[in-house]
Motif scaffolding. Structure first.
Motif, short mmCIF file in Angstrom:
data_model
loop_
_atom_site.label_atom_id
_atom_site.label_comp_id
_atom_site.label_asym_id
_atom_site.label_seq_id
_atom_site.Cartn_x
_atom_site.Cartn_y
_atom_site.Cartn_z
N TRP A 10 0.83 -1.21 0.00
CA TRP A 10 0.00 0.00 0.00
C TRP A 10 0.86 1.26 0.00
O TRP A 10 0.55 2.25 0.65
CB TRP A 10 -0.93 0.01 1.22
N GLY A 11 1.97 1.24 -0.71
CA GLY A 11 2.88 2.37 -0.74
C GLY A 11 3.79 2.40 0.48
O GLY A 11 3.72 1.53 1.36
N ASP A 12 4.69 3.37 0.51
CA ASP A 12 5.61 3.57 1.65
C ASP A 12 6.55 2.39 1.85
O ASP A 12 7.04 2.16 2.96
CB ASP A 12 4.84 3.83 2.95
N GLU A 13 6.86 1.66 0.78
CA GLU A 13 7.67 0.44 0.92
C GLU A 13 9.17 0.72 0.99
O GLU A 13 9.95 -0.19 1.28
CB GLU A 13 7.41 -0.52 -0.26
N GLY A 14 9.57 1.95 0.71
CA GLY A 14 11.00 2.25 0.65
C GLY A 14 11.52 2.32 -0.78
O GLY A 14 12.71 2.15 -1.02
N LYS A 15 10.60 2.59 -1.73
CA LYS A 15 11.00 2.65 -3.14
C LYS A 15 12.04 3.75 -3.39
O LYS A 15 12.89 3.60 -4.26
CB LYS A 15 9.79 2.92 -4.03
N LYS A 263 8.00 -4.10 2.20
CA LYS A 263 8.53 -4.19 3.56
C LYS A 263 8.47 -5.63 4.04
O LYS A 263 7.72 -6.45 3.50
CB LYS A 263 7.72 -3.30 4.50
N ALA A 264 9.21 -5.92 5.10
CA ALA A 264 9.17 -7.24 5.72
C ALA A 264 7.93 -7.41 6.58
O ALA A 264 7.67 -8.47 7.13
CB ALA A 264 10.42 -7.46 6.56
N TYR A 265 7.15 -6.36 6.69
CA TYR A 265 5.85 -6.38 7.34
C TYR A 265 4.93 -5.54 6.46
O TYR A 265 5.27 -5.28 5.30
CB TYR A 265 5.94 -5.82 8.78
N THR A 266 3.78 -5.13 6.93
CA THR A 266 2.83 -4.40 6.10
C THR A 266 2.38 -3.12 6.79
O THR A 266 2.20 -3.10 8.02
CB THR A 266 1.58 -5.25 5.79
N THR A 267 2.22 -2.05 6.01
CA THR A 267 1.66 -0.80 6.53
C THR A 267 0.68 -0.24 5.51
O THR A 267 0.73 -0.58 4.33
CB THR A 267 2.74 0.27 6.80
N ARG A 268 -0.20 0.62 5.98
CA ARG A 268 -0.97 1.45 5.07
C ARG A 268 -1.35 2.74 5.78
O ARG A 268 -1.41 2.79 7.02
CB ARG A 268 -2.18 0.74 4.48
N VAL A 269 -1.61 3.79 4.98
CA VAL A 269 -2.02 5.09 5.50
C VAL A 269 -3.44 5.36 5.05
O VAL A 269 -3.82 5.01 3.93
CB VAL A 269 -1.08 6.21 4.99
N GLY A 270 -4.22 5.96 5.92
CA GLY A 270 -5.58 6.32 5.53
C GLY A 270 -6.56 5.19 5.77
O GLY A 270 -6.28 4.20 6.45
N GLU A 271 -7.74 5.34 5.17
CA GLU A 271 -8.82 4.38 5.39
C GLU A 271 -8.66 3.16 4.49
O GLU A 271 -7.86 3.14 3.57
CB GLU A 271 -10.17 5.06 5.11
N ARG A 302 -0.71 2.73 9.78
CA ARG A 302 -1.24 1.51 10.38
C ARG A 302 -0.26 0.38 10.08
O ARG A 302 0.27 0.28 8.97
CB ARG A 302 -2.62 1.21 9.78
N CYS A 303 0.00 -0.47 11.07
CA CYS A 303 1.05 -1.48 10.93
C CYS A 303 0.50 -2.88 11.21
O CYS A 303 -0.40 -3.05 12.04
CB CYS A 303 2.21 -1.20 11.87
N GLY A 304 1.07 -3.88 10.55
CA GLY A 304 0.67 -5.25 10.78
C GLY A 304 1.69 -6.23 10.22
O GLY A 304 2.70 -5.85 9.61
N TRP A 305 1.43 -7.51 10.41
CA TRP A 305 2.32 -8.55 9.89
C TRP A 305 2.27 -8.58 8.36
O TRP A 305 1.34 -8.07 7.74
CB TRP A 305 1.92 -9.91 10.45
N LEU A 306 3.27 -9.20 7.77
CA LEU A 306 3.36 -9.30 6.32
C LEU A 306 2.19 -10.11 5.77
O LEU A 306 1.94 -11.24 6.20
CB LEU A 306 4.69 -9.95 5.93
N ASP A 307 1.48 -9.54 4.81
CA ASP A 307 0.35 -10.19 4.17
C ASP A 307 0.83 -10.78 2.85
O ASP A 307 0.96 -10.08 1.85
CB ASP A 307 -0.77 -9.18 3.93
N LEU A 308 1.07 -12.10 2.85
CA LEU A 308 1.60 -12.75 1.65
C LEU A 308 0.53 -12.99 0.60
O LEU A 308 0.84 -13.14 -0.58
CB LEU A 308 2.28 -14.06 2.03
N VAL A 309 -0.74 -13.03 1.01
CA VAL A 309 -1.82 -13.14 0.02
C VAL A 309 -1.82 -11.89 -0.85
O VAL A 309 -1.87 -11.96 -2.08
CB VAL A 309 -3.18 -13.31 0.72
N ALA A 310 -1.75 -10.72 -0.21
CA ALA A 310 -1.72 -9.45 -0.94
C ALA A 310 -0.43 -9.31 -1.75
O ALA A 310 -0.46 -8.82 -2.89
CB ALA A 310 -1.86 -8.29 0.04
#
Length: 435
Positions: A10-15, A263-271, A302-310
């Protein structure tokens, strides 16, 4: 061989760092979608650069930066960004090409953005990006080439201001005050600063013999067509946006290499839905360790574990050749680390990423757990220094998504990274001497 770098989440991956790092071996770097809602952060010799409109590769003095036709350009912010970079001793305007077909972001777009966000919360950056694309597809957009004819530009701005005023007052019952002369004069003033950079960038890219790196903004899961609609950006932030955003035929990219940054985990900003979000002390710890605050807005992510499905969804739809994994060090010290391998929705198990917002909002992650490595990976530059348990984590990611993790980024600094794939490790990613 050309290279495409995309966000795989969801963006912000360090590109920003990855584009900066790899563009050292390329001659042209192209941004082709989005606008100032992007925020690419790069650390060079301890100095922080945050780029919103300029291609990240412009930080290398040998590159030509291209703002292609699929972008929406806020001239006010672009000129300000150019001056900030030039103020740090890096020339920009003699190496920058701006598409004459790119659409403009003007003050009334931001007014409309704030109004639409107020009426239906999406979590936009309020930079006017959505309304600029909205008016583009309503055939009421204004392009960079329109600035060459002052009378035409004035007429277009006047018509749009009348349209936005009517929309604000009659549909949303909101006040609207904006003077056409002020909008026009300010835009033309900014245009004077960069008009020598304006050209037919599609023609340039088709005819150049130089090596090209294409830099995506935002991330695949924010793509307006294949992301978590409607909680997405207003452009194709996946590989789908390449041809339309650059004005190049699909065959142009047939020989390119495609890398996704995750990222080695998952984040997103906003809704929007986020199946692996952690609304507890673990999520808070990831946010603080990872300094997860937006480069554009400063909002906490918002932060969470890595979502490999996504992530597998992103790999398949982008046709990725490999993954660049960032921020593995944020997971240093955890006793247990989890990855999501499927969703539980009601009584059904989903192994693919669903289109339905209704389903995603109800999705419960099915996790696989790993024992944490509890060793520091921060700043390491040798594969031999990667803890065995961390490699187990990386290897599982590779097997699950079906492509190799080709590189680890181990800190924000430009020189802190590790190549894990000999196929990609060479003078140029995908060049004939290594493939």
């Amino acid at each position: 061989m050309n290279l495409v770098i995309l966000g795989a989440q969801w963006g912000d991956e360090g590109k920003g760092k990855i584009v900066d790092l790899l563009s050292s071996e390329y001659e042209v770097v192209v941004r082709y979608q989005g606008g100032s809602n992007a925020g690419h952060t790069v650390m060079v010799n301890g100095q922080k650069f945050i780029l919103h409109l300029l291609p990240t590769g412009i930080l290398h003095s040998h590159t030509i930066g291209v703002i292609a036709q699929g972008m929406v350009v806020d001239l006010e912010l672009l000129v300000e960004e150019i001056k900030q970079i030039e103020g740090k001793g890096i020339s920009v305007r003699d190496r920058l090409l701006i598409s004459d077909r790119a659409h403009l972001v003007l003050p009334y777009h931001k007014t409309l953005d704030a109004l639409l966000e107020k009426k239906g919360k999406i979590g936009t950056t309020l930079r006017g990006i959505g309304p600029a694309y909205m008016l583009k597809y309503a055939r009421k957009g204004i392009r960079v080439c329109d600035l060459w004819d002052k009378d035409r530009f004035y007429s277009l701005v006047r018509d749009n201001l009348e349209f936005v005023e009517e929309l604000c007052k009659k549909v949303y019952c909101e006040a609207f005050e904006m003077k056409v002369d002020e909008v026009v004069d300010r835009a033309l003033e900014n245009f004077e600063e960069i008009k020598h950079c304006v050209t037919d960038t599609s023609s340039y890219l088709l005819n150049t013999k130089k090596s090209i790196l294409f830099e995506g903004a935002q991330g695949t899961l924010l793509d307006v067509d294949i992301g978590t609609y409607p909680y997405v950006t207003s452009s194709n932030s996946s590989a789908l946006g390449l041809s339309a955003g650059t004005g190049l035929p699909p065959k142009f990219f047939s020989g390119a290499k495609f890398l996704g940054v995750s990222k080695a985990y998952t984040t997103r900003v906003g809704e929007g839905p986020f199946p692996t979000e952690l609304k507890d002390e673990v999520g808070d710890l990831i946010r603080e360790k990872g300094k997860e605050y937006g480069a554009t807005t400063g909002r906490p992510r918002r932060c969470g574990w890595l979502d490999l499905v996504a992530l597998r969804h992103a790999v398949k739809l982008n046709g990725l050749d490999g993954i660049v994994l960032t921020k593995l060090d944020v997971l240093d010290g955890f006793e247990e680390i989890k990855v999501c391998t499927a969703y539980k929705i009601g009584n059904e198990t989903f192994e693919n990423f669903p289109a339905s917002l209704f389903l995603l909002e109800k999705a419960q992650p099915i996790y696989k757990s790993f024992e944490g490595w509890k060793e520091s990976t921060y700043g390491i530059t040798s594969a031999e220094d990667i803890p065995e348990k961390a490699m187990n984590y990386i290897n599982f990611i590779e097997r699950f998504v079906g492509v190799p993790v080709v590189m680890l980024s181990t800190s924000p600094e430009r020189d802190k990274y590790i190549w894990l794939s000999e196929v990609f490790h060479g003078k140029r990613v995908g060049s004939s001497n290594i493939c």
